[in-house]
Enzyme design. Structure first.
Site, short mmCIF file in Angstrom:
data_model
loop_
_atom_site.label_atom_id
_atom_site.label_comp_id
_atom_site.label_asym_id
_atom_site.label_seq_id
_atom_site.Cartn_x
_atom_site.Cartn_y
_atom_site.Cartn_z
N PHE A 306 -5.89 -0.55 -3.76
CA PHE A 306 -5.80 0.50 -2.75
C PHE A 306 -5.00 0.00 -1.56
O PHE A 306 -5.20 -1.12 -1.11
CB PHE A 306 -7.19 0.86 -2.21
CG PHE A 306 -8.09 1.48 -3.23
CD1 PHE A 306 -8.81 0.70 -4.09
CD2 PHE A 306 -8.22 2.86 -3.30
CE1 PHE A 306 -9.66 1.26 -5.02
CE2 PHE A 306 -9.07 3.44 -4.22
CZ PHE A 306 -9.78 2.64 -5.09
N ASP A 307 -4.11 0.83 -1.07
CA ASP A 307 -3.57 0.56 0.25
C ASP A 307 -4.55 1.24 1.20
O ASP A 307 -4.76 2.44 1.11
CB ASP A 307 -2.16 1.14 0.39
CG ASP A 307 -1.56 0.80 1.74
OD1 ASP A 307 -1.91 -0.28 2.26
OD2 ASP A 307 -0.78 1.59 2.26
#
Lengths: 639, 75
Positions: A306-307
């Site tokens: 995940f960013d």
């Protein structure tokens, strides 16, 4: 020949067959019965013969040709009952398949039906009603309650609640006021809007979605390629077999039967029909899955990166504290906001927003703006050099940080804030703390993902390590990496990939595009309106909603499962048919019947996906996932 | 001097396609035609997407070809 005409012929042939059945039941003489059957054969066979002839004239091979040969053969050897049944079933099968295929493809059709037809525009002070595609850029478009928004644009005046289901798949109306972005295909629930057209016609997000979905449906799954290869051998193989059988046994009836079952119908349609139904379901829910292979990869996932910003957090950071060293809070904020006024960065915008909220007047315009990627900006504000950014930029400028400043900054960071340093050419003059709130459902989603067999969850962020760990640990991430530059993110993604790991990267699609592109499956979220993100990602979640990730994952598994069921069924049917023909348990008519039924079966099976809802009952899903996690892991070991 | 080719794209909507093998037939015929750069049948949306050189072939001719193989063009 048009479908309508063919249908009429089919009905007529059906009536003739009924008549033949009556004459058989009432024991009329054989010649009357045969006459009915021959007429039915010729009638029902006509469309098929015509197609076969047309293709043959253009030197193209077709299944119609095989059926035609089989029917003519059957007529010659006097098997009128069978010839009539074969031609009728061939037509009737195609008819039913057409009907049910339409259902399998209904999602995309229903999406297309949402396309706006007309628009009311204001030109030269006059209201004109024109076709939606005739609106040009910068037209002022007027939308009233119940009308569809015909273009992508920005609200110039008015306010309304708008249903964006066509784009995001979420039917909860969203309130739109001046300066908000609206999308073509959404429906104005209540209110009134005047919108300046920014993107029109084929350029709108809605048109792009349709285009992408259409293309995606053709994107072939690996399973599909395998089946096509199989079919490419199967059809000619059966034809050769048919000839061989005739040479060896001189049994015309038997070799004709082979011709009828040579069509690989269920085989070639089994995979694409599941994919289409799956992609359609996704599209209606605001998820674009770009093709069969992506669908298969999604179903295999066991790791997600995940960013953080914009996915796990709301991506709407707000200022939480302001500290000036040698100047007042407002002086500092004003200066920073004036410098950041041109910034596209979300932290910069948070600063500007805060200044506006406090009613500060931004008068001075910055000059000589330099964006230091991943660090901050450097500007010249009314003759004074100003740096606004993170620690990395401080070190680069070799600025000395006083103890007091350092202490304050660390304290802020430990509390989960991002500390933005404001310096002049000599020292730090202030720190603005900004924090982004974690999404309400983030924790729940992470837990769900783990249940779905995602064994490794990684969080990347450009934020400081303190903040990164506070957020990451709270959410139960397995690995957390902070203080990354955009290019580092792509590298981290590559480093995470490896044997047995099927990795997805989820980001907002703007500054993490390279990372998204390097993952096995790149997923962009909340990107309605950003074309680049829509084009680079393999999976696009139009809505800004993490639920959609779980939906996509579950749906992909259901789709792959469905595809496999269809595949086994189709291959099984072929094996049974072959065995049946060889043992003379299957003749021309029953061969055609079984064939058509098998095609119908795979289509009907796929239609279940159209209505698939991943969140109907959680209990059910929990039980299922255990079964799923096994094959997923097996796949990992294999590659 | 050779003039630069002008490639146009046209999309035809057909009646619901039910067998994927029809796609091969339509693509085969179109790809044999002079001036057709690439013909692709979108089986699932029952559409044909053709890129062609408008100097060598017209879209009417392409439409005629598809109908000649036995598939009525709706639009």
């Amino acid at each position: 020949m048009k479908a309508k005409e063919i249908n009429r012929i089919m009905y007529a042939a059906g009536i003739l067959l009924l008549a033949a059945l009556m004459s058989y039941l009432f024991n009329w003489n054989q010649s009357v019965l045969n006459r009915f059957l021959i007429i039915a054969t010729l009638l029902a066979g006509y469309p098929t013969f015509l197609k076969a002839w047309k293709a043959a004239r253009l030197k193209m091979f077709s299944i119609d040709l095989l059926v035609t040969i089989a029917v003519i053969g059957a007529l010659i050897i006097g098997e009128y009952m069978e010839s009539a049944a074969v031609t009728f079933l061939f037509l009737f099968g195609a008819f039913l398949e057409g009907r049910s295929l339409e259902k399998a493809r209904a999602s995309i059709k229903s999406l297309m039906d949402m396309a706006p037809q007309e628009a009311t525009v204001l030109r030269n002070g006059k209201r004109l009603v024109i076709k939606a595609e005739d609106v040009v850029e910068n037209d002022m478009v007027i939308i009233q309650t119940g009308q569809k928004i015909p273009i992508d644009g920005r609200v110039a005046s008015g306010n309304a609640s708008v249903n964006e289901a066509a784009i995001t798949g979420e039917s909860v109306p969203i309130s739109k006021v001046v300066d908000d972005q609206v999308f073509s295909g959404s429906i104005l629930d209540s209110g009134y809007l005047e919108v300046i057209a920014e993107k029109v016609g084929e350029e709108t997000t809605f048109s792009k979605i349709i285009e992408l979905v259409e293309e995606a449906q053709e994107g072939k799954a690996k399973t599909q390629r395998f089946l096509e290869k199989f079919a490419a051998i199967y059809t000619p193989g059966i034809m050769v077999l048919s000839v061989l059988v005739w040479i060896i046994t001189r049994d015309v009836h038997l070799s004709l039967t082979f011709l009828v079952i040579a069509c690989p119908g269920a085989l070639v349609i089994s995979a694409p029909v599941s994919i289409v139904a799956g992609i359609g379901n996704a599209a209606r829910n605001g998820i674009l899955i770009k093709g069969g292979e992506v669908m298969e990869n999604l179903a295999k996932l066991n790791a997600i990166v995940f960013d953080k910003t914009g996915t796990l957090t709301n991506g709407k950071p707000a200022v939480t504290a302001i500290k000036g060293f040698g100047l007042s809070e407002n002086e500092l904020l004003l200066m920073a906001a004036e410098a950041e006024v041109i910034s596209e960065h979300h932290l910069g915008r948070a600063i500007v927003k805060e200044a506006e909220r406090k009613g500060l007047n931004l008068l001075n315009k910055p000059t000589e703006v330099t964006v230091l990627k991943g660090r901050g900006i450097e500007v010249n504000l009314s003759g004074k050099l100003l740096y606004i950014g993170n620690r990395k930029g401080l070190f680069q400028n070799k600025l000395h940080i006083e103890k007091e400043v350092e202490f304050y900054a660390t304290e802020q960071e430990k509390a989960g804030n991002t500390a933005v340093f404001i310096t002049n050419d000599k020292k730090v003059i202030g720190i603005i703390s900004i924090a982004d709130t974690i999404r309400e459902k983030a924790k729940e989603t992470i837990a769900q993902l783990k249940r779905e067999g995602i064994e490794h969850l990684v969080m990347l962020t450009g934020d400081n390590n303190h903040t990164a760990h506070i957020v990451g640990e709270q959410l139960g991430m397995d690995s957390i990496y902070g203080e990354l530059l955009p290019e580092d993110k792509a590298q981290k993604v590559k480093a995470c990939m490896g044997k047995g790991i099927h990795l997805a990267m989820l980001g907002d699609g703007v500054n993490d595009a390279p990372a998204i592109a390097s993952a096995d499956v790149g997923i962009a979220m909340g990107v309605a309106g950003t074309d680049i993100a829509m084009e680079t990602a393999d999976v696009v979640l139009m809505a800004d909603n993490l639920d959609k990730l779980v939906h996509a994952l579950k749906l992909s598994k259901a789709t792959v499962r469905n595809m496999k069921q269809n595949m086994f069924f189709a291959v099984g049917t072929v094996a049974l048919l072959l065995a049946g023909v060889l043992t003379k348990n299957v003749n021309l008519a029953s061969g055609m019947l079984i064939h058509e039924l098998s095609v119908l079966f795979v289509i009907l099976n796929a239609i279940r996906l159209v209505k698939y809802k991943p969140f109907r009952s959680n209990k059910h899903a929990t039980v299922k996932k255990h079964k799923n996690s096994l094959p997923a892991r097996k796949v990992c070991v294999e590659c | 001097m050779k003039t630069i080719k002008e490639i146009k794209t046209v999309k035809f909507q057909l009646e619901t396609l039910t067998c994927p093998s029809c796609s091969q037939k339509i693509e085969g015929v179109l790809n044999k035609e002079q001036g057709v750069e690439e013909a692709k049948v979108l089986f699932n949306s029952s559409k044909v997407k053709i890129q062609y050189d408008s100097d060598e072939v017209t879209s009417d001719r392409l439409k005629e070809l598809i109908e000649k193989v036995g598939y009525p063009v709706l639009s």
